[in-house]
Design an enzyme around this catalytic site. Structure first.
Site, PDB file in Angstrom:
ATOM      1  CB  SER A 112      -0.888   0.008   1.245  1.00  0.00           C
ATOM      2  OG  SER A 112      -1.343   1.323   1.467  1.00  0.00           O
TER       3      SER A 112
ATOM      4  CG  HIS B 178      -3.940  -1.642  -1.461  1.00  0.00           C
ATOM      5  ND1 HIS B 178      -5.068  -2.387  -1.705  1.00  0.00           N
ATOM      6  CD2 HIS B 178      -4.286  -0.778  -0.478  1.00  0.00           C
ATOM      7  CE1 HIS B 178      -6.044  -2.000  -0.908  1.00  0.00           C
ATOM      8  NE2 HIS B 178      -5.601  -1.008  -0.147  1.00  0.00           N
TER       9      HIS B 178
ATOM     10  CG  ASP C  84      -4.960   2.502   0.869  1.00  0.00           C
ATOM     11  OD1 ASP C  84      -5.932   1.747   0.767  1.00  0.00           O
ATOM     12  OD2 ASP C  84      -3.864   2.159   1.348  1.00  0.00           O
TER      13      ASP C  84
ATOM     14  CG  MET D  76      -8.045   7.409   2.271  1.00  0.00           C
ATOM     15  SD  MET D  76      -7.255   7.398   3.885  1.00  0.00           S
ATOM     16  CE  MET D  76      -6.491   5.759   3.853  1.00  0.00           C
TER      17      MET D  76
ATOM     18  CG  HIS E  33      -9.219   0.319  -0.339  1.00  0.00           C
ATOM     19  ND1 HIS E  33      -8.596   0.108   0.878  1.00  0.00           N
ATOM     20  CD2 HIS E  33     -10.547   0.394  -0.069  1.00  0.00           C
ATOM     21  CE1 HIS E  33      -9.511   0.054   1.834  1.00  0.00           C
ATOM     22  NE2 HIS E  33     -10.684   0.237   1.297  1.00  0.00           N
TER      23      HIS E  33
ATOM     24  CG  MET F   3     -11.161   3.575   2.073  1.00  0.00           C
ATOM     25  SD  MET F   3      -9.581   3.464   2.927  1.00  0.00           S
ATOM     26  CE  MET F   3      -8.476   3.496   1.516  1.00  0.00           C
TER      27      MET F   3
ATOM     28  CG  MET G   2     -11.571  -2.296   5.477  1.00  0.00           C
ATOM     29  SD  MET G   2     -10.072  -1.957   4.537  1.00  0.00           S
ATOM     30  CE  MET G   2      -9.023  -1.152   5.751  1.00  0.00           C
TER      31      MET G   2
ATOM     32  N   GLY H 251      -8.556   4.560   7.098  1.00  0.00           N
ATOM     33  CA  GLY H 251      -8.218   5.986   7.228  1.00  0.00           C
ATOM     34  C   GLY H 251      -6.727   6.221   7.391  1.00  0.00           C
ATOM     35  CG  PHE H 252      -5.273   7.338   9.945  1.00  0.00           C
ATOM     36  CD1 PHE H 252      -4.758   8.556   9.530  1.00  0.00           C
ATOM     37  CD2 PHE H 252      -6.557   7.300  10.463  1.00  0.00           C
ATOM     38  CE1 PHE H 252      -5.496   9.725   9.659  1.00  0.00           C
ATOM     39  CE2 PHE H 252      -7.314   8.461  10.592  1.00  0.00           C
ATOM     40  CZ  PHE H 252      -6.780   9.680  10.191  1.00  0.00           C
ATOM     41  N   GLY H 253      -2.567   4.360   7.892  1.00  0.00           N
ATOM     42  CA  GLY H 253      -1.664   3.213   7.913  1.00  0.00           C
ATOM     43  C   GLY H 253      -1.123   3.019   9.324  1.00  0.00           C
ATOM     44  N   GLY H 254      -0.471   1.897   9.516  1.00  0.00           N
ATOM     45  CA  GLY H 254       0.249   1.661  10.772  1.00  0.00           C
ATOM     46  C   GLY H 254      -0.610   1.381  11.988  1.00  0.00           C
TER      47      GLY H 254
ATOM     48  CG  ASP I  57      -6.183  -2.595   3.353  1.00  0.00           C
ATOM     49  OD1 ASP I  57      -5.074  -2.347   3.869  1.00  0.00           O
ATOM     50  OD2 ASP I  57      -6.803  -1.789   2.641  1.00  0.00           O
TER      51      ASP I  57
ATOM     52  N   GLY J  37      -2.783  -3.598   9.218  1.00  0.00           N
ATOM     53  CA  GLY J  37      -2.031  -4.245  10.293  1.00  0.00           C
ATOM     54  C   GLY J  37      -1.353  -5.550   9.895  1.00  0.00           C
TER      55      GLY J  37
ATOM     56  N   GLY K 237       1.185  -1.853   4.183  1.00  0.00           N
ATOM     57  CA  GLY K 237       1.714  -0.507   3.984  1.00  0.00           C
ATOM     58  C   GLY K 237       2.904  -0.255   4.875  1.00  0.00           C
TER      59      GLY K 237
HETATM   60  C1  DX5 Z   1      -6.181   1.830   5.665  1.00  0.00           C
HETATM   61  C2  DX5 Z   1      -5.754   1.498   4.254  1.00  0.00           C
HETATM   62  C3  DX5 Z   1      -4.700   0.481   4.209  1.00  0.00           C
HETATM   63  C4  DX5 Z   1      -3.440   0.888   4.884  1.00  0.00           C
HETATM   64  C5  DX5 Z   1      -2.756  -0.327   5.377  1.00  0.00           C
HETATM   65  O1  DX5 Z   1      -7.201   2.741   5.640  1.00  0.00           O
HETATM   66  O2  DX5 Z   1      -6.845   1.023   3.501  1.00  0.00           O
HETATM   67  O3  DX5 Z   1      -4.451   0.026   2.897  1.00  0.00           O
HETATM   68  O4  DX5 Z   1      -2.581   1.600   4.073  1.00  0.00           O
HETATM   69  O5  DX5 Z   1      -1.661   0.081   6.078  1.00  0.00           O
HETATM   70  P1  DX5 Z   1      -0.913  -0.820   7.139  1.00  0.00           P
HETATM   71  O6  DX5 Z   1      -0.429  -2.041   6.422  1.00  0.00           O
HETATM   72  O7  DX5 Z   1       0.150   0.078   7.601  1.00  0.00           O
HETATM   73  O8  DX5 Z   1      -1.927  -1.174   8.209  1.00  0.00           O
HETATM   74 ZN    ZN Z   2      -6.421  -0.064   1.545  1.00  0.00          ZN
END
Ligand code: DX5
Ligand code: ZN
Length: 224
Positions: free
Chosen positions: A7, A32, A34, A36, A65, A67, A136, A141-144, A174, A176, A196
């Protein structure tokens, strides 16, 4: 077939092409993306122009993806920009069936996504028209963020339904996904793993992808 989809959300956007190339060199076979809008999720990322620019960097399929609110209005723009797969949230729009038909009518692979609070059962009427279902495993909304373990039960339920109804969709997860969670996801039945932070958050994306894929493939071997 197990596939890893880095991602780009966690990539350094100032060096995006370089980061993407490193992840692909490590064995990733999808990218991937994302998208948003600051309404459907509390964050804003990228739109069709970035997809279009990335199309010049690689030929691998782009797993877009969405969102966003009113995803139907943006299918054509992402298709024109070079998307190959488009996934829309079950929660985003009343006319999910129409949107999935719209994606397929553009010759793209259509996917449906469910948030952590959305039951798998809400997808029963569209499972025969999607190429993939994206579960999901964090709130989008956020990575990590931290992996939500209950997502694995949803993956198992989907795999059972697919079996019972003799359907062909693939299961994607998708949020964590990293060295500690990837094996359990594969054992539950996931074939497409989005990552990601575990790819771009630290170290070398090339090496990170290689390690994640190795762990995923080892988990497949354990399962059989
Ligand atoms: C979250 C995104 C994911 C995200 C995953 O809203 O849809 O694709 O980037 O990131 P990690 O792998 O860091 O959880
Ligand atoms: Zn995603």
């Amino acid at each position: 077939m197990i596939e890893l989809a880095p991602s780009i959300l966690s990539a350094d956007f100032a060096r995006l092409a370089e980061e993407v190339q490193a992840a692909l060199a490590g064995g990733a076979t999808l990218l991937h993306v994302d998208v948003m809008d600051g309404h459907f999720v509390p964050n804003i990322t990228i739109g069709p122009p970035v997809v279009q620019s990335l199309r010049r960097v690689t030929d691998v399929p782009f797993d877009v993806h969405l969102m966003i609110e009113n995803p139907d209005e943006y299918i054509s723009a992402f298709a024109d920009a070079g998307a190959d797969w488009i996934s829309v949230h079950q929660e985003a729009y009343i006319h999910l069936h129409r949107t999935l038909e719209h994606i397929a009518s553009r010759g793209l692979k259509a996917g449906v996504v469910i948030n952590p609070a959305t039951p798998v059962e809400t997808l029963s009427e569209v499972l025969d028209m999607v190429d993939h279902v994206l579960v999901m495993s964090v709130n989008p909304g956020f990575g990590g963020q931290k992996f939500i373990p209950a997502s694995l039960e949803k993956v198992r339920t989907l795999a059972n339904i697919r079996n019972a109804r003799n359907l062909g969709f693939r299961i994607e997860i998708d949020g964590g996904i990293g060295p500690e969670t990837i094996a359990n996801a594969v054992r539950a039945g996931v074939e497409i793993l989005v990552a990601g932070n575990a790819v771009f958050g630290h170290g070398d994306p090339h090496a990170n992808v290689g390690q994640l894929l190795k762990a995923a493939r080892e988990a497949t071997l354990v399962k059989v």
